[in-house]
Design a protein around this motif. Structure first.
Motif, PDB file in Angstrom:
ATOM      1  N   PRO A   5      18.725 -37.916 -12.504  1.00 26.24           N
ATOM      2  CA  PRO A   5      18.692 -38.729 -11.245  1.00 26.24           C
ATOM      3  C   PRO A   5      17.304 -38.933 -10.444  1.00 26.24           C
ATOM      4  CG  PRO A   5      19.615 -36.517 -10.948  1.00 26.24           C
ATOM      5  CD  PRO A   5      19.467 -36.622 -12.382  1.00 26.24           C
ATOM      6  N   HIS A   6      17.279 -40.070  -9.655  1.00 25.00           N
ATOM      7  CA  HIS A   6      16.164 -40.385  -9.181  1.00 25.00           C
ATOM      8  C   HIS A   6      16.037 -39.743  -7.620  1.00 25.00           C
ATOM      9  CE1 HIS A   6      13.012 -43.622  -7.334  1.00 25.00           C
ATOM     10  NE2 HIS A   6      12.571 -42.587  -7.450  1.00 25.00           N
ATOM     11  N   VAL A   7      15.145 -38.843  -7.295  1.00 28.21           N
ATOM     12  CA  VAL A   7      15.077 -37.888  -6.276  1.00 28.21           C
ATOM     13  C   VAL A   7      13.865 -38.344  -5.521  1.00 28.21           C
ATOM     14  CG1 VAL A   7      15.112 -35.967  -5.185  1.00 28.21           C
ATOM     15  CG2 VAL A   7      16.401 -36.182  -7.295  1.00 28.21           C
ATOM     16  N   VAL A   8      14.098 -38.670  -4.141  1.00 28.96           N
ATOM     17  CA  VAL A   8      12.979 -39.002  -3.252  1.00 28.96           C
ATOM     18  C   VAL A   8      12.902 -37.950  -2.296  1.00 28.96           C
ATOM     19  CG1 VAL A   8      11.797 -40.548  -1.565  1.00 28.96           C
ATOM     20  CG2 VAL A   8      13.135 -41.498  -3.515  1.00 28.96           C
ATOM     21  N   VAL A   9      11.866 -37.128  -2.141  1.00 29.43           N
ATOM     22  CA  VAL A   9      11.399 -35.969  -1.295  1.00 29.43           C
ATOM     23  C   VAL A   9      10.652 -36.541   0.007  1.00 29.43           C
ATOM     24  CG1 VAL A   9      10.914 -33.604  -0.996  1.00 29.43           C
ATOM     25  CG2 VAL A   9      11.730 -34.419  -3.105  1.00 29.43           C
ATOM     26  N   THR A  10      10.949 -36.286   1.149  1.00 30.07           N
ATOM     27  CA  THR A  10      10.381 -36.961   2.304  1.00 30.07           C
ATOM     28  C   THR A  10       9.191 -36.069   2.868  1.00 30.07           C
ATOM     29  OG1 THR A  10      11.784 -35.766   3.974  1.00 30.07           O
ATOM     30  CG2 THR A  10      12.603 -38.064   3.048  1.00 30.07           C
ATOM     31  N   ARG A  11       8.951 -34.849   2.669  1.00 31.59           N
ATOM     32  CA  ARG A  11       7.981 -33.924   2.982  1.00 31.59           C
ATOM     33  C   ARG A  11       7.412 -33.051   1.918  1.00 31.59           C
ATOM     34  NH1 ARG A  11       7.333 -33.861   8.836  1.00 31.59           N
ATOM     35  NH2 ARG A  11       5.331 -33.083   8.185  1.00 31.59           N
ATOM     36  N   GLU A  28      10.178 -38.360  -6.682  1.00 32.14           N
ATOM     37  CA  GLU A  28       8.980 -38.848  -6.138  1.00 32.14           C
ATOM     38  C   GLU A  28       8.848 -37.810  -4.977  1.00 32.14           C
ATOM     39  OE1 GLU A  28       9.220 -42.586  -4.254  1.00 32.14           O
ATOM     40  OE2 GLU A  28      10.677 -43.330  -5.986  1.00 32.14           O
ATOM     41  N   LEU A  29       7.424 -37.237  -5.066  1.00 34.35           N
ATOM     42  CA  LEU A  29       7.165 -36.217  -3.932  1.00 34.35           C
ATOM     43  C   LEU A  29       6.155 -36.779  -2.881  1.00 34.35           C
ATOM     44  CD1 LEU A  29       5.862 -33.392  -6.394  1.00 34.35           C
ATOM     45  CD2 LEU A  29       8.300 -33.689  -5.523  1.00 34.35           C
ATOM     46  N   VAL A  34       2.943 -36.414   4.923  1.00 35.89           N
ATOM     47  CA  VAL A  34       3.001 -37.535   5.952  1.00 35.89           C
ATOM     48  C   VAL A  34       4.340 -37.799   6.574  1.00 35.89           C
ATOM     49  CG1 VAL A  34       2.087 -39.623   6.848  1.00 35.89           C
ATOM     50  CG2 VAL A  34       0.627 -38.399   5.490  1.00 35.89           C
ATOM     51  N   PRO A  35       4.923 -37.800   7.482  1.00 36.08           N
ATOM     52  CA  PRO A  35       6.295 -37.949   7.969  1.00 36.08           C
ATOM     53  C   PRO A  35       6.393 -39.306   7.829  1.00 36.08           C
ATOM     54  CG  PRO A  35       5.444 -36.634   9.790  1.00 36.08           C
ATOM     55  CD  PRO A  35       4.279 -37.047   8.858  1.00 36.08           C
ATOM     56  N   MET A  36       7.744 -39.715   7.119  1.00 38.98           N
ATOM     57  CA  MET A  36       8.108 -40.939   6.466  1.00 38.98           C
ATOM     58  C   MET A  36       8.336 -41.759   7.859  1.00 38.98           C
ATOM     59  SD  MET A  36      10.244 -41.156   3.034  1.00 38.98           S
ATOM     60  CE  MET A  36       9.230 -40.925   1.646  1.00 38.98           C
ATOM     61  N   VAL A  55      14.510 -31.681   8.753  1.00 42.62           N
ATOM     62  CA  VAL A  55      15.092 -32.032  10.165  1.00 42.62           C
ATOM     63  C   VAL A  55      14.314 -33.054  10.945  1.00 42.62           C
ATOM     64  CG1 VAL A  55      16.157 -29.777  10.138  1.00 42.62           C
ATOM     65  CG2 VAL A  55      13.632 -29.955  10.949  1.00 42.62           C
ATOM     66  N   THR A  56      13.208 -33.209  10.528  1.00 43.37           N
ATOM     67  CA  THR A  56      12.461 -34.345  11.097  1.00 43.37           C
ATOM     68  C   THR A  56      12.676 -35.718  10.766  1.00 43.37           C
ATOM     69  OG1 THR A  56      10.517 -34.234   9.412  1.00 43.37           O
ATOM     70  CG2 THR A  56      10.235 -32.732  11.327  1.00 43.37           C
ATOM     71  N   ASP A  57      13.593 -35.989   9.863  1.00 35.74           N
ATOM     72  CA  ASP A  57      13.823 -37.337   9.479  1.00 35.74           C
ATOM     73  C   ASP A  57      15.348 -37.684  10.114  1.00 35.74           C
ATOM     74  OD1 ASP A  57      11.796 -37.530   7.428  1.00 35.74           O
ATOM     75  OD2 ASP A  57      12.661 -36.290   6.356  1.00 35.74           O
ATOM     76  N   ARG A  58      15.468 -38.816  10.771  1.00 37.06           N
ATOM     77  CA  ARG A  58      16.739 -39.089  11.537  1.00 37.06           C
ATOM     78  C   ARG A  58      17.337 -40.174  10.655  1.00 37.06           C
ATOM     79  NH1 ARG A  58      17.817 -35.456  15.009  1.00 37.06           N
ATOM     80  NH2 ARG A  58      15.813 -34.774  16.027  1.00 37.06           N
ATOM     81  N   ILE A  59      18.262 -39.643   9.974  1.00 34.47           N
ATOM     82  CA  ILE A  59      19.028 -40.561   9.034  1.00 34.47           C
ATOM     83  C   ILE A  59      20.318 -41.124   9.707  1.00 34.47           C
ATOM     84  CG2 ILE A  59      19.867 -40.682   6.576  1.00 34.47           C
ATOM     85  CD1 ILE A  59      17.179 -39.966   6.785  1.00 34.47           C
ATOM     86  N   ASP A  60      20.134 -42.079  10.677  1.00 33.18           N
ATOM     87  CA  ASP A  60      21.223 -42.438  11.399  1.00 33.18           C
ATOM     88  C   ASP A  60      22.130 -43.708  10.599  1.00 33.18           C
ATOM     89  OD1 ASP A  60      19.796 -44.974  11.323  1.00 33.18           O
ATOM     90  OD2 ASP A  60      18.869 -44.575  13.409  1.00 33.18           O
TER      91      ASP A  60
END
Length: 331
Positions: A5-11, A28-29, A34-36, A55-60
């Motif tokens: 699976p293709h995984v994207v890590v935000t931090r 993808e690291l 840098v916060p997205m 927790v810093t990523d708002r996934i609305d």
């Protein structure tokens, strides 16, 4: 060979976790940490099969609605999940997981540290020795704080972290009280010598220290409203290591500034990472102790969180139920 699976890590995550992710998944690291931005998150959700936010990523709901059809799992690197619209994800067929249980002791340690630091004026004292002035030496009436032993601690939220805080506080001779949606098991109450209050209002009016340890849900937003904060005694202190939005921050600032509440120890804030300038002025005046959301910041805790993320992803793509799946009923 089975497609990974293709995984994207935000931090940025601990090196050991990032290395294992690269071994197991097409990952993808975020090397620069840098916060997205919302646009960057939207783009990541267009290409990822698994998003690993924090927790810093708002996934609305809007981001989830725009996600690509290949996105099947949001494996959050976090104990809480209030930053994700879980209901919107479920409607899109996207599973959500978190990393509960591994930060209990770390957060409870920091909570206890603030319970001690605020009444005993520890940060003020440390600042004296780091300031550009000479210390005149010990005197009988200087830097007087308040004794912790013998005080009453009111815990708002008697889950894993609340109970861990209670265990620590008892060792300091503190009387344990709590308010929870449901009364804990009798054996837990007996072990902690804890007194349950079905009325939060009644408990707030009688405690010397209030510790916020409940999760952030729609029902706990501003749970400690201005009306409730006014119930606290002028000699009382408030400690919050849960979520900033649980407390009406503007009201808390006003009440501390006026002397209606003695002080506070805060590790979380209503508009993170922005800190209200009035809070900073109260800190300079010695009325509050402020920490930069570091309650769970231990190497051991972060690695255990990452291991849970790995297990949740592997279980999901192996066709099993992830051990830490979040459902709307948990909100």
């Amino acid at each position: 060979m089975k497609k990974r699976p293709h995984v994207v890590v935000t931090r940025r995550l601990p090196d050991a976790i990032e290395t294992r992710m690269r071994e197991l998944f097409e990952t993808e690291l975020n090397i620069d940490d840098v916060p997205m931005s919302p646009d960057a998150l939207a783009a990541a959700m267009q290409r990822a099969e698994v998003l690993v936010p924090t927790v810093t990523d708002r996934i609305d709901a809007a981001l989830i609605a725009a996600a690509g059809p290949q996105l099947k799992l949001i494996a959050s690197f976090s104990n809480g999940f209030d930053h994700i619209d879980v209901e919107a994800a479920l409607k899109r067929g996207i599973a959500v997981t978190n990393t509960p249980g591994v930060l209990t002791e770390d957060t409870a340690d920091m909570t206890m540290a603030l319970i001690l630091a605020v009444p005993r004026r520890l940060v003020e004292g440390a600042r004296v020795l780091s300031a550009d002035r000479d210390w005149a030496g010990w005197t009988p009436t200087w830097m007087l704080g308040r004794r912790v032993t013998g005080k009453r601690l009111g815990i708002v939220g008697m889950g894993r972290i609340g109970q861990a805080v209670a265990r620590r506080a008892r060792a300091f001779g503190v009387s344990i009280h709590y308010h929870n949606r449901h009364r804990v098991a009798p054996q837990v109450e007996e072990a902690l010598e804890a007194t349950w209050w079905d009325s939060l209002d009644q408990m707030l009016a009688r405690m010397d220290i209030i510790s916020i340890n409940c999760p952030r849900t729609p029902g706990t937003y501003h749970l400690l409203s201005e009306r409730r904060l006014k119930l606290m005694r002028p000699e009382a202190y408030l400690v919050n290591t849960a979520r900033g939005e649980i407390v009406d921050e503007a009201a808390l600032i006003k009440l501390i500034a006026s002397g209606a509440i003695a002080g506070a120890g805060l590790d979380v804030y209503e508009n993170e990472p922005m800190i209200n300038p009035k809070l900073l002025r109260l800190a300079e005046a010695g009325k509050v102790v402020l920490l930069p959301h570091m309650g769970s910041a231990t190497i051991e805790g972060r690695i255990e969180m990452g291991e849970k993320v790995l297990i949740n992803i592997r279980a999901f793509f192996d066709g099993h139920k992830p051990p830490d799946r979040v459902l709307p009923s948990m909100l």
